[in-house]
Structures are given as C-alpha cells and as structure tokens.
Design a protein around this motif. Sequence first.
Motif, mmCIF file in Angstrom:
data_model
loop_
_atom_site.group_PDB
_atom_site.id
_atom_site.type_symbol
_atom_site.label_atom_id
_atom_site.label_comp_id
_atom_site.label_asym_id
_atom_site.label_seq_id
_atom_site.Cartn_x
_atom_site.Cartn_y
_atom_site.Cartn_z
ATOM 1 N N ALA A 34 0.822 -1.134 -0.051
ATOM 2 C CA ALA A 34 0.176 0.123 0.104
ATOM 3 C C ALA A 34 0.713 1.418 0.124
ATOM 4 O O ALA A 34 0.537 2.239 -0.605
ATOM 5 N N PHE A 35 1.912 1.374 0.823
ATOM 6 C CA PHE A 35 2.961 2.426 0.879
ATOM 7 C C PHE A 35 3.430 2.563 -0.589
ATOM 8 O O PHE A 35 3.619 3.759 -1.301
ATOM 9 N N ARG A 36 4.071 1.542 -1.069
ATOM 10 C CA ARG A 36 4.697 1.455 -2.423
ATOM 11 C C ARG A 36 3.909 2.071 -3.611
ATOM 12 O O ARG A 36 4.018 3.078 -4.537
ATOM 13 N N ASP A 37 2.437 1.646 -3.625
ATOM 14 C CA ASP A 37 1.419 2.018 -4.298
ATOM 15 C C ASP A 37 1.074 3.640 -4.077
ATOM 16 O O ASP A 37 0.920 4.478 -5.249
ATOM 17 N N LEU A 38 1.074 4.249 -3.048
ATOM 18 C CA LEU A 38 0.984 5.558 -2.608
ATOM 19 C C LEU A 38 1.933 6.382 -3.119
ATOM 20 O O LEU A 38 1.810 7.442 -3.624
ATOM 21 N N ILE A 39 3.329 6.052 -3.143
ATOM 22 C CA ILE A 39 4.319 6.616 -3.388
ATOM 23 C C ILE A 39 4.350 6.709 -4.898
ATOM 24 O O ILE A 39 4.691 7.835 -5.558
ATOM 25 N N ARG A 40 4.088 5.706 -5.565
ATOM 26 C CA ARG A 40 3.945 5.663 -7.174
ATOM 27 C C ARG A 40 2.821 6.705 -7.610
ATOM 28 O O ARG A 40 3.238 7.416 -8.596
ATOM 29 N N GLU A 42 1.869 9.212 -6.282
ATOM 30 C CA GLU A 42 2.337 10.668 -6.009
ATOM 31 C C GLU A 42 3.299 10.926 -7.148
ATOM 32 O O GLU A 42 3.469 12.009 -7.623
ATOM 33 N N LEU A 43 4.434 10.035 -7.447
ATOM 34 C CA LEU A 43 5.288 10.418 -8.636
ATOM 35 C C LEU A 43 4.621 10.645 -9.722
ATOM 36 O O LEU A 43 4.915 11.437 -10.689
ATOM 37 N N VAL A 44 3.515 9.696 -10.157
ATOM 38 C CA VAL A 44 2.717 9.758 -11.400
ATOM 39 C C VAL A 44 2.065 11.286 -11.451
ATOM 40 O O VAL A 44 2.013 11.992 -12.341
ATOM 41 N N ARG A 45 1.333 11.488 -10.327
ATOM 42 C CA ARG A 45 0.589 12.834 -10.051
ATOM 43 C C ARG A 45 1.493 14.122 -10.343
ATOM 44 O O ARG A 45 1.337 14.915 -11.094
ATOM 45 N N GLU A 46 2.774 13.823 -9.803
ATOM 46 C CA GLU A 46 3.809 14.932 -9.877
ATOM 47 C C GLU A 46 4.299 15.092 -11.581
ATOM 48 O O GLU A 46 4.558 16.371 -11.906
ATOM 49 N N ALA A 130 -7.018 8.586 -18.362
ATOM 50 C CA ALA A 130 -6.451 7.926 -17.147
ATOM 51 C C ALA A 130 -4.975 8.125 -17.322
ATOM 52 O O ALA A 130 -4.368 7.228 -18.438
ATOM 53 N N ILE A 131 -4.102 8.764 -16.565
ATOM 54 C CA ILE A 131 -2.675 8.757 -16.844
ATOM 55 C C ILE A 131 -2.117 7.545 -15.725
ATOM 56 O O ILE A 131 -2.283 8.032 -14.526
ATOM 57 N N THR A 132 -1.381 6.682 -16.334
ATOM 58 C CA THR A 132 -0.995 5.632 -15.367
ATOM 59 C C THR A 132 0.103 5.442 -14.887
ATOM 60 O O THR A 132 0.492 4.961 -14.010
ATOM 61 N N ALA A 133 1.168 6.070 -15.408
ATOM 62 C CA ALA A 133 2.389 6.057 -15.266
ATOM 63 C C ALA A 133 3.363 7.121 -15.641
ATOM 64 O O ALA A 133 2.826 7.661 -16.735
ATOM 65 N N SER A 134 4.489 7.561 -15.073
ATOM 66 C CA SER A 134 5.380 8.117 -15.817
ATOM 67 C C SER A 134 6.014 7.491 -16.689
ATOM 68 O O SER A 134 6.563 6.189 -16.439
#
Length: 138
Positions: A34-40, A42-46, A130-134
């Motif tokens: 869950a922590f890893r997904d939250l971090i990912r 946030e990185l995608v959002r940024e 849907a933007i899914t990843a950097s």
Amino acid sequence: MSELSRIGVAIATDLLGEFDALIDKRGYTNRSEAFRDLIRAELVRESSSRPAGRVVGSLTVVYDHHVRQLEEKLTELQHNHNRVILSVLHIHLDHDNCMELIALRGTSADVQRFAGLLAATKGVKHAQLAITASADAL
Ligand code: NI
C-alpha cells in the motif's frame, strides 16, 4: 526487480489505524504494498502536473457512430496526433455506440491536449483520460 530498502516511519497510532482500515477495505494484504502504491501514485501525479513531464495513459471514448462525419473527424484528429498514440482498440458496443481505447505516450501537455480535443468533438458522449504512469519509470 530493483534492490529493496527498508525504512522506519514514525506515525500517530490513530492515523495508522485509519490507514490500515482504508487499505483493508481496498484489499491490500500488507502495508508495504500500500505504501509503495501511494508513493508511485504521487510520483505519477507530480510527473503529469508538469507540462513537459513524460507520461503514459489511456483514453476511453464513447460515441454514437451515426453522428454525421464524427468517425472521419475522430480519425483525422488521431492522425494529426499520431506521435502520442501507441495503439487504438475499437469496440462496437451496440447498434449505435462505439468505444475506443486509445493508449497514449508523450508529454503530459501533449497527451492532455489530445484528450481535450477528442472529448470536445461534437457527438462524443464521454471521454475519460487515465494517466497511469510516468513514461520515465517504465
Ligand atoms: Ni464501432
């Protein structure tokens, strides 16, 4: 898989309880995932918040193919933005409606501009980006 680092995080007990309840509701079986997904996320959002940030995503579009000239307009729009389009899947939903799933890759600005133009085309009933990843992270 990249090397793993272990970290210790101090967090208020109440807040951790709320977090545990949330991730349980979402189906996580452990906090680390869950922590890893939250971090990912946030990185995608940024990355997607910066116009020059490189992203990948998908655009889902539903439209009535009977609307005059609509399919021609959508095809022309896609040809004009072929640099950001990876692939298109067309599904004939029912007698009237078509759905297209458009896989995209490019700068956040280019991907969002294309999605906006497509959504604003007369006859398009719904368009959801849907933007899914950097793209840098892939
Ligand atoms: Ni169709």
